[in-house]
Design an enzyme around this catalytic site. Structure first.
Site, PDB file in Angstrom:
ATOM      1  N   HIS A 219       4.643  -1.038  -3.395  1.00  0.00           N
ATOM      2  CA  HIS A 219       5.743  -0.281  -4.048  1.00  0.00           C
ATOM      3  C   HIS A 219       5.184   0.281  -5.356  1.00  0.00           C
ATOM      4  O   HIS A 219       4.185   0.982  -5.351  1.00  0.00           O
ATOM      5  CB  HIS A 219       6.929  -1.243  -4.225  1.00  0.00           C
ATOM      6  CG  HIS A 219       8.233  -0.630  -4.617  1.00  0.00           C
ATOM      7  ND1 HIS A 219       8.467   0.726  -4.648  1.00  0.00           N
ATOM      8  CD2 HIS A 219       9.411  -1.207  -4.998  1.00  0.00           C
ATOM      9  CE1 HIS A 219       9.711   0.958  -5.028  1.00  0.00           C
ATOM     10  NE2 HIS A 219      10.315  -0.196  -5.255  1.00  0.00           N
ATOM     11  N   HIS A 258       4.346   6.968   3.270  1.00  0.00           N
ATOM     12  CA  HIS A 258       5.688   6.711   2.743  1.00  0.00           C
ATOM     13  C   HIS A 258       6.612   6.283   3.866  1.00  0.00           C
ATOM     14  O   HIS A 258       6.496   6.784   4.982  1.00  0.00           O
ATOM     15  CB  HIS A 258       6.253   7.951   2.047  1.00  0.00           C
ATOM     16  CG  HIS A 258       7.363   7.628   1.119  1.00  0.00           C
ATOM     17  ND1 HIS A 258       8.676   7.563   1.522  1.00  0.00           N
ATOM     18  CD2 HIS A 258       7.348   7.284  -0.191  1.00  0.00           C
ATOM     19  CE1 HIS A 258       9.419   7.224   0.490  1.00  0.00           C
ATOM     20  NE2 HIS A 258       8.644   7.032  -0.561  1.00  0.00           N
ATOM     21  N   ASP A 309       2.541   8.107  -6.419  1.00  0.00           N
ATOM     22  CA  ASP A 309       1.644   7.204  -7.158  1.00  0.00           C
ATOM     23  C   ASP A 309       0.199   7.702  -7.231  1.00  0.00           C
ATOM     24  O   ASP A 309      -0.528   7.351  -8.144  1.00  0.00           O
ATOM     25  CB  ASP A 309       1.670   5.811  -6.528  1.00  0.00           C
ATOM     26  CG  ASP A 309       3.003   5.144  -6.750  1.00  0.00           C
ATOM     27  OD1 ASP A 309       3.528   5.244  -7.863  1.00  0.00           O
ATOM     28  OD2 ASP A 309       3.537   4.546  -5.798  1.00  0.00           O
TER      29      ASP A 309
END
Ligand code: COA
Length: 373
Positions: A219, A258, A309
């Site tokens: 995460h 994802h 990210d």
């Protein structure tokens, strides 16, 4: 265990929300109906946080008042400073933030189960204070003044980190990143925070639940893991070889893939552009070029795309931010989304409590302790 139960609740609709859409046909990523591209291009993080926390964009007067309010919430209670001084220099900053926010809940507890808006603002304004009070005390033995006069959450963070006011470009880049990280529907940490809120627990408990969940590398921790990966390689060619070897060994490449998006992450292009701009400004394209090559290899080999990210890593490094502060930045931003969800969940007034299929042994006879082998 059947696939249905082993799939991490993929494709399960676990509730309703009016806060954001993620990957919904014809909508893409929106916060309370506003497209992420518009927010990141023309808005500020403070406008975004206000939108999430209060439910509508602020007028210019409301925004000014809100910015002033946030600047006045940066002080830490002396008792909290004493606690932070006890945390070892080796503590991960995510643990500092989790502990610091939990402790703030003891000094300034929530009085009743209300909207939590004041606490959300307090946490957004003071999280950087918690981090850098600890950081400077442990690295230099200095007790810093956390209530700087810098205007925004982004500039407060950069000023506490570097000790000087950040350039306009650096402030805008970090601000855009905070906008992108602010909200993402029923992601793991938000859902976890909603579960805590559903038990009628207090606001701080729900936020610390979110922090603990965000910390993992699948995460929020993926931005730190992505940086560790990118920095391992000397050049784009070395990265290409290294990534292919990792894929052969079936290793996860952090910052890719994802659960909800299947073709691309709409936030990635925005942070990638910032990473490029910051790299050009610094005259140092190495990490950016390595990142681009990894992106190409991942697409060619696996049809996997970078998530937010991945390019956040090189952008943050160009801002001079140490890797261990990447996920804490995600927290500072996501508190705005969590707080909107905690408030929304409190309106539901029903505990979240699913069931499990039992896979253990059938009931057995009790064996007294002296007869057990
Ligand atoms: N690197 C390599 N392979 C990956 C991958 C990655 N980052 N992400 C997914 N895959 C592969 C899986 O191994 C799986 O392959 P298989 O079908 O051969 O087993 C396939 O793609 C499907 O992935 P799955 O594990 O079902 O995805 P998920 O929805 O359960 O998990 C993530 C989603 C985000 C947790 C996952 O993509 C991941 O771990 N990414 C890296 C961590 C990360 O960047 N997290 C931040 C998310 S915003």
């Amino acid at each position: 265990m059947t696939d249905r139960h082993n799939n991490g609740l993929a494709d399960v609709i676990a509730g309703e929300t009016a806060i954001s859409t993620v990957g919904k046909e014809g909508k893409g990523l929106t916060y309370r109906g506003y497209r992420i591209h518009d927010l990141a291009r023309a808005g500020t993080f403070e406008e975004t946080a206000y939108l999430l926390i209060y439910g509508a964009l602020p007028t210019s007067e409301e925004l000014q008042q809100y910015q002033t309010k946030l600047t006045m919430l940066r002080d830490l209670p002396t008792g909290l400073q004493t606690i932070l001084e006890q945390l070892p220099a080796t503590t991960h900053p995510m643990d500092v933030l989790r502990t610091g926010i939990s402790a703030l809940g003891a000094f300034e507890p929530e009085s009743d189960e209300g909207t939590g808006q004041d606490i959300a603002n307090r946490l957004i304004a003071s999280s950087a204070s918690i981090l850098f009070y600890w950081f400077h005390f442990q690295t230099k033995g200095v007790r810093i003044e956390t209530a700087t006069g810098s205007r925004s959450v982004a500039s407060h963070f950069l000023e506490l980190l570097h000790g000087i006011e950040a350039s306009e470009l650096d402030q805008r880049a970090l601000d855009a990143s905070l906008i992108l990280y602010a909200e993402h529907e029923f992601n793991a940490s938000t859902f976890a925070a909603r579960i805590t809120a559903s038990t009628r627990s207090d606001f701080y408990s729900a936020v610390t639940t979110g922090i603990g969940t965000l910390r993992g590398p699948l995460h929020g921790g993926a931005n730190e893991a992505a940086m560790d990966l990118i920095e391992r390689f000397e050049s784009p060619d070395a990265a290409e070889i290294g990534i292919k070897e990792m894929l052969e060994r079936k290793e996860l490449i952090m910052g890719f893939g994802h659960r909800v998006y299947s073709i691309s992450d709409p936030r990635s292009g925005i942070i990638k552009a910032w990473s490029r701009t910051l790299s050009e400004e610094a005259g140092n394209m190495r990490l950016y070029e390595i990142s681009e090559r990894i992106e190409k290899v991942m697409w060619d080999e696996k049809r996997l795309f970078p998530n937010l990210d991945f390019y956040s890593a090189s952008a943050y490094r160009m801002l001079g931010i140490p890797t261990a502060l990447f996920t804490p930045l995600f927290v500072i931003s996501r508190i705005s989304g969590w707080s909107a969800h905690i408030r929304e969940q409190r309106e539901v007034k029903r505990i979240i409590r699913p069931q499990a299929d039992y896979t253990g042994p059938e009931p057995m006879s009790w064996v007294p302790i002296n007869q057990r082998s």
